[in-house]
Motif scaffolding. Structure first.
Motif, PDB file in Angstrom:
ATOM      1  N   LEU A 117      -5.088 -63.983   9.973  1.00 59.11           N
ATOM      2  CA  LEU A 117      -5.964 -64.983   9.545  1.00 59.11           C
ATOM      3  C   LEU A 117      -5.828 -65.298   7.929  1.00 59.11           C
ATOM      4  O   LEU A 117      -5.964 -66.354   7.519  1.00 59.11           O
ATOM      5  N   GLY A 118      -5.992 -64.099   7.105  1.00 61.68           N
ATOM      6  CA  GLY A 118      -6.069 -63.878   5.880  1.00 61.68           C
ATOM      7  C   GLY A 118      -4.493 -64.871   5.386  1.00 61.68           C
ATOM      8  O   GLY A 118      -4.534 -65.410   4.405  1.00 61.68           O
ATOM      9  N   TRP A 119      -3.414 -64.312   5.893  1.00 61.61           N
ATOM     10  CA  TRP A 119      -2.170 -64.583   5.641  1.00 61.61           C
ATOM     11  C   TRP A 119      -2.188 -66.268   5.665  1.00 61.61           C
ATOM     12  O   TRP A 119      -1.574 -67.001   4.897  1.00 61.61           O
ATOM     13  N   GLU A 132      -2.613 -60.837  -5.887  1.00 60.61           N
ATOM     14  CA  GLU A 132      -2.749 -59.724  -6.196  1.00 60.61           C
ATOM     15  C   GLU A 132      -3.363 -58.671  -5.074  1.00 60.61           C
ATOM     16  O   GLU A 132      -3.199 -57.702  -4.860  1.00 60.61           O
ATOM     17  N   PHE A 133      -4.233 -59.554  -4.200  1.00 62.52           N
ATOM     18  CA  PHE A 133      -4.803 -59.066  -2.925  1.00 62.52           C
ATOM     19  C   PHE A 133      -3.846 -58.377  -1.961  1.00 62.52           C
ATOM     20  O   PHE A 133      -3.907 -57.191  -1.613  1.00 62.52           O
ATOM     21  N   TRP A 134      -2.517 -58.830  -1.989  1.00 59.73           N
ATOM     22  CA  TRP A 134      -1.494 -58.144  -1.247  1.00 59.73           C
ATOM     23  C   TRP A 134      -0.786 -57.076  -1.855  1.00 59.73           C
ATOM     24  O   TRP A 134      -0.550 -55.926  -1.133  1.00 59.73           O
ATOM     25  N   PHE A 152       1.227 -52.642   7.016  1.00 60.56           N
ATOM     26  CA  PHE A 152       2.129 -52.789   5.909  1.00 60.56           C
ATOM     27  C   PHE A 152       3.330 -53.956   5.908  1.00 60.56           C
ATOM     28  O   PHE A 152       3.790 -54.774   5.183  1.00 60.56           O
ATOM     29  N   VAL A 153       3.815 -54.221   7.106  1.00 62.31           N
ATOM     30  CA  VAL A 153       4.709 -55.176   7.477  1.00 62.31           C
ATOM     31  C   VAL A 153       4.032 -56.598   7.354  1.00 62.31           C
ATOM     32  O   VAL A 153       4.838 -57.477   6.674  1.00 62.31           O
ATOM     33  N   LEU A 154       2.774 -56.901   7.908  1.00 57.13           N
ATOM     34  CA  LEU A 154       2.119 -58.103   7.603  1.00 57.13           C
ATOM     35  C   LEU A 154       1.839 -58.091   6.137  1.00 57.13           C
ATOM     36  O   LEU A 154       2.027 -59.320   5.844  1.00 57.13           O
ATOM     37  N   VAL A 155       1.597 -57.297   5.448  1.00 64.46           N
ATOM     38  CA  VAL A 155       1.283 -57.558   3.895  1.00 64.46           C
ATOM     39  C   VAL A 155       2.475 -57.890   3.249  1.00 64.46           C
ATOM     40  O   VAL A 155       2.186 -58.947   2.232  1.00 64.46           O
ATOM     41  N   LEU A 156       3.643 -57.366   3.606  1.00 60.92           N
ATOM     42  CA  LEU A 156       4.699 -57.814   2.969  1.00 60.92           C
ATOM     43  C   LEU A 156       5.009 -59.378   3.326  1.00 60.92           C
ATOM     44  O   LEU A 156       5.434 -60.119   2.275  1.00 60.92           O
ATOM     45  N   TRP A 157       4.983 -59.723   4.565  1.00 59.24           N
ATOM     46  CA  TRP A 157       5.215 -61.347   4.722  1.00 59.24           C
ATOM     47  C   TRP A 157       4.055 -62.071   4.019  1.00 59.24           C
ATOM     48  O   TRP A 157       4.256 -63.046   3.584  1.00 59.24           O
ATOM     49  N   MET A 197       2.439 -61.436   1.440  1.00 53.36           N
ATOM     50  CA  MET A 197       2.559 -61.522   0.081  1.00 53.36           C
ATOM     51  C   MET A 197       3.663 -62.526  -0.372  1.00 53.36           C
ATOM     52  O   MET A 197       3.489 -63.149  -1.320  1.00 53.36           O
ATOM     53  N   ARG A 198       4.589 -62.875   0.415  1.00 51.92           N
ATOM     54  CA  ARG A 198       5.735 -63.434   0.042  1.00 51.92           C
ATOM     55  C   ARG A 198       5.173 -64.907   0.310  1.00 51.92           C
ATOM     56  O   ARG A 198       5.642 -65.764  -0.536  1.00 51.92           O
TER      57      ARG A 198
END
Length: 215
Positions: free
Chosen positions: A36-38, A157-159, A189-194, A196-197
């Motif tokens: 949801l944050g994404w 920078e959150f990511w 970790f995988v969701l964070v990379l997505w 972040m992009r």
């Protein structure tokens, strides 16, 4: 059987380790909060709040006082972040505007994280009952706070902060007997990379926000 005993009861086994219901349910909700944050949905905050409440039981059962403290902190910051996003600037789709931190904000986040980790790590070392692994616990404790503060401000920078937390959180969760938490950290970790992009690309088209204003 009361609700707490049920939550801390076994759900299944993973990699030879027992997974308790509170660990499983809290982390599944945590995954939804990250998704949801994404999507920059305000519902990320009540999801983080619910996840924190349930994971308090999981960390208490593993006798990880640092983890309990972290989740109590998550609950408090989730309430604050919720108010920040309710008041924050919106893009044309009605979602919260995201941006990169200013140099001053980045320096404050970094300095606060370092100082906080040293302080909390010193406390955990001085009071061994609070954590059997004080410095990784302190790192995750303060890193999580820094990530949530950056998220509340709508900062990309959150990511990056979550990536740094995950690098320590994965091995610590597995070594603490919270196998499901460790597996979820890998998925995080995988969701964070997505995520972040996505935020990075959106920040390039977002309207600039004056320094100090809510994101």
């Amino acid at each position: 059987m009361n609700a707490l005993n049920w939550l801390n009861g076994p759900a299944f086994e993973l990699f030879g380790q027992r997974v308790i219901r509170s660990d499983m349910i809290g982390n599944v909700i945590g995954l939804s909060a990250l998704a949801l944050g994404w999507r920059r949905s305000i519902w990320t905050w009540p999801a983080q709040l619910a996840s924190g409440v349930i994971l308090v039981a999981a960390y208490a059962s593993a006798q990880l006082s640092g983890g309990v403290g972290k989740q109590l902190l998550v609950i408090g910051v989730a309430c604050w972040g919720w108010t920040q996003w309710r008041r924050g600037r919106r893009d044309n789709g009605g979602q919260v505007t995201v941006r990169f931190a200013t140099g001053r904000e980045r320096a404050l986040l970094t300095a606060g994280t370092v100082a906080g980790t040293l302080a909390v790590g010193g406390l955990f070392t001085a009071v061994p009952q609070m954590s059997w692994n004080p410095w990784p616990d302190a790192y995750i404790f303060v890193g999580t706070l820094a990530a949530m503060v950056a998220q509340a401000r709508g900062l990309v920078e959150f990511w990056f902060a979550w990536v740094l937390v995950d690098l320590v959180g994965v091995p610590l969760a597995f070594s603490s007997g919270l196998a499901f938490s460790g597996l979820v950290y890998v998925i995080y970790f995988v969701l964070v990379l997505w995520g972040m992009r996505d935020w990075w690309l959106r920040s390039r088209t977002s309207a600039s926000v004056p320094e100090g204003a809510p994101a």
